[in-house]
Design a protein around this motif. Sequence first.
Motif: not given
Length: 306
Positions: A23-34, A83-89
Amino acid sequence: LKPAAHALFKKLKDEELELLVQAVESRGAWESGCVWAPRGAKQALPPQVLLCRLYRWPDLRQPHELKHLCYCAGGRGGCGDTAVLCCNPHHFSRLAAPGECRRLHRSPSLPAHPPTSGSPGPLCSPPPDTSLSRSTVKDGYWCKLAYWEHRTRVGRLYAVHEASVNVFCELPRGSGFCLGQLPAAHRSRAVRRARGKIGRGLLLSREPGGVWAYNRSEHPIFVSSPTLGPPGARGLTVLKVLPGYSAKVFDYERAGGTGGQWLPGEGPCDPHSVRISFAKGWGPCYSRQFITSCPCWLEVLLNQPR
């Protein structure tokens, strides 16, 4: 931030770290997983705020400044584990500030009778093709998209069936309404420059209560709709949405009380439509007074709110 980030990385599984790197390397250019991270009561910053500050917005302070993007499972109730949450920026956007609004003059309502079919309209587009019929609801469209260059519509209407759609010129692995594929015989220099700024464009999504626009490009977009301004306002509001920001561009609940508008210099405006200009603003604060003076813009023609 770095010590807190390293502590968070140690809690992530290898699969989560791989997703985060993508996600970080693509800068959100495509949809990545949680990227699922454990909720921690002792953390100074929630994981999503920490990573968004580290990789996207250093000035971010609070979770309420963020909005889950429509494709993030964390925004739809998570993975079933509280107990978990998504933290994909790149599964988040920042909320556009209301202070970025500019109000335009408008007439309060349309005339009692529309112009006759023989009278020329202000825009160079076939009128019958821009309205949504009852069959649209039956066929599952929630909106249709029209792309304009100044006063000329380019290409056909694009019907949207899915809950969200990308509108872009260049989007790796992207699917949706690709403006880069639309031909035009004679594009001005201004149009070519503006098209060069569309890039990844925007993500348009139908969500509970309304329609949201997320600016995926590297330049601002400018939005107007009958429900953007405060209730009772007599001016049509134009909202500047910065890169990485989202805005609720149409509110179904408020739409019930809005009538058609007649915009000076442009003619009638569909009360169930949204207009979005790429990179160029319009109105009292800009040299362009009307959206038809903007080089590249999008018209979102919505079905009647249900």
